[in-house]
Write a protein that holds these residues in place. Sequence first.
Motif, mmCIF file in Angstrom:
data_model
loop_
_atom_site.group_PDB
_atom_site.id
_atom_site.type_symbol
_atom_site.label_atom_id
_atom_site.label_comp_id
_atom_site.label_asym_id
_atom_site.label_seq_id
_atom_site.Cartn_x
_atom_site.Cartn_y
_atom_site.Cartn_z
ATOM 1 N N SER A 115 0.851 -1.188 0.000
ATOM 2 C CA SER A 115 0.000 0.000 0.000
ATOM 3 C C SER A 115 0.883 1.233 0.000
ATOM 4 C CB SER A 115 -0.931 0.001 1.215
ATOM 5 O OG SER A 115 -0.181 0.068 2.404
ATOM 6 N N GLY A 116 0.269 2.353 -0.343
ATOM 7 C CA GLY A 116 1.019 3.600 -0.395
ATOM 8 C C GLY A 116 0.164 4.731 -0.907
ATOM 9 N N VAL A 117 0.808 5.639 -1.627
ATOM 10 C CA VAL A 117 0.115 6.809 -2.160
ATOM 11 C C VAL A 117 0.519 7.001 -3.620
ATOM 12 C CG1 VAL A 117 1.907 8.432 -1.420
ATOM 13 C CG2 VAL A 117 -0.447 9.241 -1.708
ATOM 14 N N ALA A 118 -0.450 7.472 -4.419
ATOM 15 C CA ALA A 118 -0.170 7.832 -5.809
ATOM 16 C C ALA A 118 -0.408 9.335 -5.944
ATOM 17 C CB ALA A 118 -1.057 7.060 -6.773
ATOM 18 N N VAL A 119 0.646 10.053 -6.272
ATOM 19 C CA VAL A 119 0.571 11.494 -6.453
ATOM 20 C C VAL A 119 0.294 11.771 -7.917
ATOM 21 C CG1 VAL A 119 1.866 13.657 -6.243
ATOM 22 C CG2 VAL A 119 2.227 11.814 -4.586
ATOM 23 N N SER A 127 -4.120 13.378 -4.671
ATOM 24 C CA SER A 127 -3.366 12.151 -4.453
ATOM 25 C C SER A 127 -4.346 11.083 -3.982
ATOM 26 C CB SER A 127 -2.290 12.368 -3.398
ATOM 27 O OG SER A 127 -1.357 13.306 -3.857
ATOM 28 N N VAL A 128 -4.025 9.831 -4.235
ATOM 29 C CA VAL A 128 -4.927 8.744 -3.861
ATOM 30 C C VAL A 128 -4.183 7.712 -3.026
ATOM 31 C CG1 VAL A 128 -6.441 9.030 -5.859
ATOM 32 C CG2 VAL A 128 -4.517 7.481 -6.027
ATOM 33 N N PHE A 129 -4.912 7.056 -2.121
ATOM 34 C CA PHE A 129 -4.381 5.932 -1.356
ATOM 35 C C PHE A 129 -4.465 4.712 -2.259
ATOM 36 C CE2 PHE A 129 -5.399 2.224 1.363
ATOM 37 C CZ PHE A 129 -4.199 2.134 2.029
ATOM 38 N N VAL A 130 -3.368 3.974 -2.386
ATOM 39 C CA VAL A 130 -3.333 2.805 -3.269
ATOM 40 C C VAL A 130 -2.963 1.556 -2.467
ATOM 41 C CG1 VAL A 130 -2.777 4.115 -5.351
ATOM 42 C CG2 VAL A 130 -0.932 3.262 -3.952
ATOM 43 N N TYR A 131 -3.525 0.438 -2.873
ATOM 44 C CA TYR A 131 -3.208 -0.844 -2.238
ATOM 45 C C TYR A 131 -3.356 -1.933 -3.289
ATOM 46 C CZ TYR A 131 -8.297 -0.866 -1.970
ATOM 47 O OH TYR A 131 -9.642 -0.777 -2.290
ATOM 48 N N SER A 132 -2.665 -3.041 -3.073
ATOM 49 C CA SER A 132 -2.768 -4.144 -4.029
ATOM 50 C C SER A 132 -2.401 -5.460 -3.372
ATOM 51 C CB SER A 132 -1.868 -3.896 -5.244
ATOM 52 O OG SER A 132 -0.520 -3.915 -4.881
ATOM 53 N N ALA A 133 -2.892 -6.517 -3.972
ATOM 54 C CA ALA A 133 -2.551 -7.884 -3.593
ATOM 55 C C ALA A 133 -2.427 -8.673 -4.883
ATOM 56 C CB ALA A 133 -3.625 -8.488 -2.695
ATOM 57 N N GLY A 134 -1.485 -9.610 -4.918
ATOM 58 C CA GLY A 134 -1.307 -10.333 -6.161
ATOM 59 C C GLY A 134 -0.547 -11.621 -6.005
ATOM 60 N N VAL A 149 6.907 -12.043 -13.463
ATOM 61 C CA VAL A 149 5.587 -11.732 -14.019
ATOM 62 C C VAL A 149 4.569 -11.842 -12.894
ATOM 63 C CG1 VAL A 149 3.841 -12.361 -15.728
ATOM 64 C CG2 VAL A 149 6.258 -12.649 -16.269
ATOM 65 N N GLY A 150 3.801 -10.767 -12.685
ATOM 66 C CA GLY A 150 2.829 -10.769 -11.605
ATOM 67 C C GLY A 150 1.483 -10.233 -12.046
ATOM 68 N N LEU A 151 0.427 -10.793 -11.486
ATOM 69 C CA LEU A 151 -0.942 -10.364 -11.734
ATOM 70 C C LEU A 151 -1.496 -9.848 -10.409
ATOM 71 C CD1 LEU A 151 -3.114 -10.325 -13.964
ATOM 72 C CD2 LEU A 151 -3.849 -12.556 -13.136
ATOM 73 N N THR A 152 -2.035 -8.626 -10.398
ATOM 74 C CA THR A 152 -2.480 -8.022 -9.148
ATOM 75 C C THR A 152 -3.888 -7.461 -9.244
ATOM 76 O OG1 THR A 152 -1.538 -5.872 -9.755
ATOM 77 C CG2 THR A 152 -0.164 -7.323 -8.419
ATOM 78 N N PHE A 153 -4.522 -7.378 -8.095
ATOM 79 C CA PHE A 153 -5.746 -6.598 -7.927
ATOM 80 C C PHE A 153 -5.304 -5.320 -7.239
ATOM 81 C CE2 PHE A 153 -8.884 -4.993 -4.980
ATOM 82 C CZ PHE A 153 -9.955 -4.766 -5.836
ATOM 83 N N ARG A 154 -5.653 -4.178 -7.790
ATOM 84 C CA ARG A 154 -5.220 -2.907 -7.226
ATOM 85 C C ARG A 154 -6.432 -2.038 -6.933
ATOM 86 N NH1 ARG A 154 0.128 -1.300 -10.760
ATOM 87 N NH2 ARG A 154 0.858 -3.420 -11.054
ATOM 88 N N GLY A 155 -6.407 -1.368 -5.805
ATOM 89 C CA GLY A 155 -7.466 -0.444 -5.439
ATOM 90 C C GLY A 155 -6.905 0.944 -5.229
ATOM 91 N N TRP A 156 -7.666 1.941 -5.639
ATOM 92 C CA TRP A 156 -7.314 3.337 -5.429
ATOM 93 C C TRP A 156 -8.478 4.004 -4.728
ATOM 94 C CZ3 TRP A 156 -4.536 6.085 -10.066
ATOM 95 C CH2 TRP A 156 -3.417 5.340 -10.457
#
Length: 183
Positions: A115-119, A127-134, A149-156
Amino acid sequence: MKKLILSFAIVIGLSFTANAQTEGAVNKISIGGDFLYPTTGILSDSYNLGYGVSIEGEYHIWKKLNITLSASYLTMAYKQEVIDAYVDGNTNDVYFPVKLGGKYYFEKFYVSANSGVAVSFSNDRNSVFVYSAGVGKAFSVASKSNIDVGLTFRGWTSYISSINTKPSTSSFVGLRAAYSFGL
């Protein structure tokens, strides 16, 4: 795009049965390309596709566990109807996500979460809070390097005051292909 994501998912799935040697949980750095396909939320109403580059560092902390720190440069391409509605002719937004997380390596694949932030660097976006699992797979190409090679679900999650008074969450399916090398 759905066929592309499905193709990579099949490749990853088939690779779980292969006996390729991987590096696993070691200190490493990877540089690669990212692709995002918006699936739900307000951002899926605006964007067709996201793409960009990323760098990720992994630090081995315990048996099969690495902590990760990553930075990306992502361009989110607007849908045509959004482009037509803009007076200034803007065709995309640019985001710079920075995330902290972890990877746990199993015998033939890994799982990750961060998780983190996207500016944003465009159009006065918040800016948005971002998180992912994959899930992903590392294919060895040399003693200290591999293709990851990775496949992720990402939320903003963001707050857009002109649209609503509550935080808005959008989700993406993400694909990352990278070259990593051990340190």
